[in-house]
Design a protein around this motif. Structure first.
Motif: not given
Lengths: 68, 538
Positions: B455-478
């Motif tokens: 997991l940690l290798g895929q989180l990397g070093g930026r803000f990330t939305l981690l979803t588990i069994g939940a819907e969310a947009p694939d990316s968002l600008t904020c």
């Protein structure tokens, strides 16, 4: 009668130990001995169970046989 | 092979002095970031910034890696950070991994333990590795980055003589073999160790507690059959009334720590004719060994009142010093820069207000206090400071031989684990009912197997939305930031570490892989508010 618990049973063991040392801080050896004696009696009263207290005494004496 | 006759890595200049064009400039050259100190923390900071595209210059008054092994224990969290910096794997491979520890009291072994680290993490609980290797891997990483054009530079034999915060930049005066030159930094990161000259130049306090004790560290090269275990002695026959530690490092090097007490003649004790008999008494007359490095250290537990001083930011031992028990020095220093660098980048880009840097202070002071508390407790157990403290300590050790209950009280150093930033102004109140406490806002993310990797290798070093069994947009600008979603399956590890009693979860993860906020489902407004808070806009 319940058995004497000799498995880890204090949540936050390091916190407890630090608090115990802090209670002794600044005391002379005689004062510290007296504090320990009072502490033993307070804890013994809280335990209340004669069988457990006897087993605890045996455990603390580090006798060859395991306490029952 | 006679290893003592080879030239050691710490005797070869790794970043030799070379004249910089800055030294011939008509006006002082200004850099985005200047780091003072090319130790583990300074190099870690520089690599982190350069990976984010920030131009950075590291100044060091030396030109070699650490002399002698020094810091030898590196914990899991720093290895995870180093993996993000591009050199964690090499270190984990080179390092010695161990799980078994033995505790001795007087003449007998009272118990042994197996760390039994939790399964499903890419990196081990910790490794033993000489600091000079650690720094060499970091320097190698810098060179690798330079080859691909990354804006990072190390200047050896560049000693900073003067530092002045000018409000919008910092003025520096640097001494070199070719004489002095002025330099400017938009931001200055001081990683110049416990005796930090930068701190002294700025007249800043460094208060705390001095421990009246001396420890002899000896690194010996020996072909011994000792297993790969950590052995700790309380009051052994070969070092009466004191403690001793034996730990294995790579390449047949063993670290030996002997407590010596307060009233000693340091220069006398360091002489091989005095060290060798002590080691023979410990290792046995027949064991052949050679001394690689000997040092005597005393220590203090203290920290600066504030780690951020305007445009000068302190990290590592320069900001806080702990006793060595528990390996909390270099390990916590890397967590400092991990906390700092993404914030500094956002501030430089104008994405976050400058006040975001004050959260570095809040969060890392919290970390330093936790480390100081833990290492002070270990020290009080290892070197009891009153008769009653020693009686209680010895009682714990006597009981530990027979009864399991006393073993958690034995304290020869508590494993360095990352702290949870409870109460940080960047956290959003926990909204995930039934979520595991270990992943509450402020917590460092726990690793878990994920597909072919972790997991940690895929989180990397930026803000990330981690979803588990939940819907969310694939990316968002904020708020000027792009946030990618990482959708994961509820594997048993993910379930235990991120869902707990909850059915589904959405986590907002910071670039330093700490949890900023969590909810049972995605809500754009809630994510936006949490992100604003996490970048110091509230």
């Amino acid at each position: 009668m319940s058995d004497l618990n000799l498995t880890p049973n204090i949540p936050g063991a390091d916190d407890f130990y630090a608090e115990l040392l802090a209670a002794h801080e600044g005391l002379t050896k005689a004062e510290s001995d007296a504090l320990n004696a009072r502490l033993v009696l307070v804890l013994a009263n809280h335990i209340g169970d004669r069988g457990v207290l006897s087993a605890a005494l045996t455990a603390a004496m580090l006798k060859e046989e395991e306490p029952a | 092979m006679n290893q003592m006759s080879d030239r050691k890595i710490f005797e070869v200049p790794l970043y030799a002095y070379a004249r910089s064009p800055d030294q011939d400039a008509d006006t002082p050259v200004r850099h985005k970031a200047v780091v003072i100190g090319a130790g583990p923390i300074g190099l870690g900071a520089a690599i982190d910034l350069a990976q984010q595209g920030v131009e950075v210059v590291v100044l060091d008054d030396n030109d070699k890696v650490s002399f002698g092994s020094r810091a030898v224990c590196y914990a899991k969290r720093p290895l995870e950070i180093l993996d993000r910096l591009g050199c964690g794997r090499e270190m984990a491979e080179k390092g010695v991994k161990w799980n078994i520890g033995k505790v001795f009291f007087d003449e007998r072994q009272v118990y042994d333990f197996n760390l039994l680290p939790e399964e499903g993490h890419e990196f081990p609980a910790f490794i033993n590795l000489q600091q000079y290797y650690f720094e060499e891997y970091l320097v190698r990483r810098v060179r690798e980055m330079q080859e691909t054009g990354a804006p990072i530079e190390i200047r050896g034999l560049n000693k900073v003589l003067r530092v002045a915060d000018k409000g919008d930049h910092v003025d520096l005066l640097v001494d070199t073999p070719d004489g002095e030159y002025p330099l400017q930094a938009e931001w200055l990161i001081a990683c110049d160790g416990a005796a930090s000259p930068t701190r002294s130049m700025m007249g800043l306090d460094f208060v705390g507690r001095v421990f009246e004790d001396n420890f002899l560290i000896a690194d010996v090269v020996m072909e011994a059959d000792f297993p790969t275990e950590r052995w700790f002695w309380f009051d052994p026959p070969f070092n009466r009334g004191q403690s001793a530690l034996l730990h294995k490092q790579p390449d047949g090097v063993w670290r030996i720590d002997l407590q010596l007490g307060w009233d000693i003649d340091k220069e006398e004790e360091k002489k091989p004719e005095n060290v060798i008999p002590r080691l023979k008494a410990m290792l046995g007359e027949d064991v052949k060994f050679e001394l690689e490095w000997v040092s005597i250290y005393t220590f203090q537990c203290r920290r600066m009142e504030k780690f951020r001083q305007g445009r000068v930011i302190f990290a590592g031992d320069a900001a806080h010093q702990v006793s060595p028990f528990g390996a909390r020095g270099a390990n916590s220093g890397l967590q400092d820069t991990d906390n700092l660098c993404w914030k500094l980048k956002l501030v430089m880009d104008g994405t976050a207000p400058e006040t975001l840097l004050d959260s570095y202070d809040v969060e890392r002071v919290h970390g330093a206090d936790e480390n100081i508390m833990n290492s002070t407790r270990s020290t009080d157990f290892i070197t009891p400071k009153s008769e009653m403290s020693r009686i209680l300590r010895d009682a714990v050790l006597d009981l530990s031989e027979r009864y399991e209950f006393a073993r958690p009280l034995v304290n020869s150093g508590r494993l360095s684990v990352p702290c949870t930033y409870d109460g940080s102004p960047l956290n959003t109140a926990d909204a995930l009912q039934g979520g595991p406490a270990r992943s509450r806002p402020g917590s460092p993310c726990a690793d878990a197997p994920l597909g072919e990797g972790y997991l940690l290798g895929q989180l990397g070093g930026r803000f990330t939305l981690l979803t588990i069994g939940a819907e969310a947009p694939d990316s968002l600008t904020c708020e000027g930031l792009e946030i990618d979603r990482l959708a994961v399956e509820a594997t048993p590890e993910i379930h235990e570490r991120y869902l707990g009693e909850a059915e589904s979860a959405v986590y907002l993860i910071r670039p330093d892989q700490h949890v900023a906020a969590r909810w049972p489902s995605f809500d754009a407004g809630a994510v936006e508010a949490a992100l604003k808070r996490a970048i110091g806009k509230e």
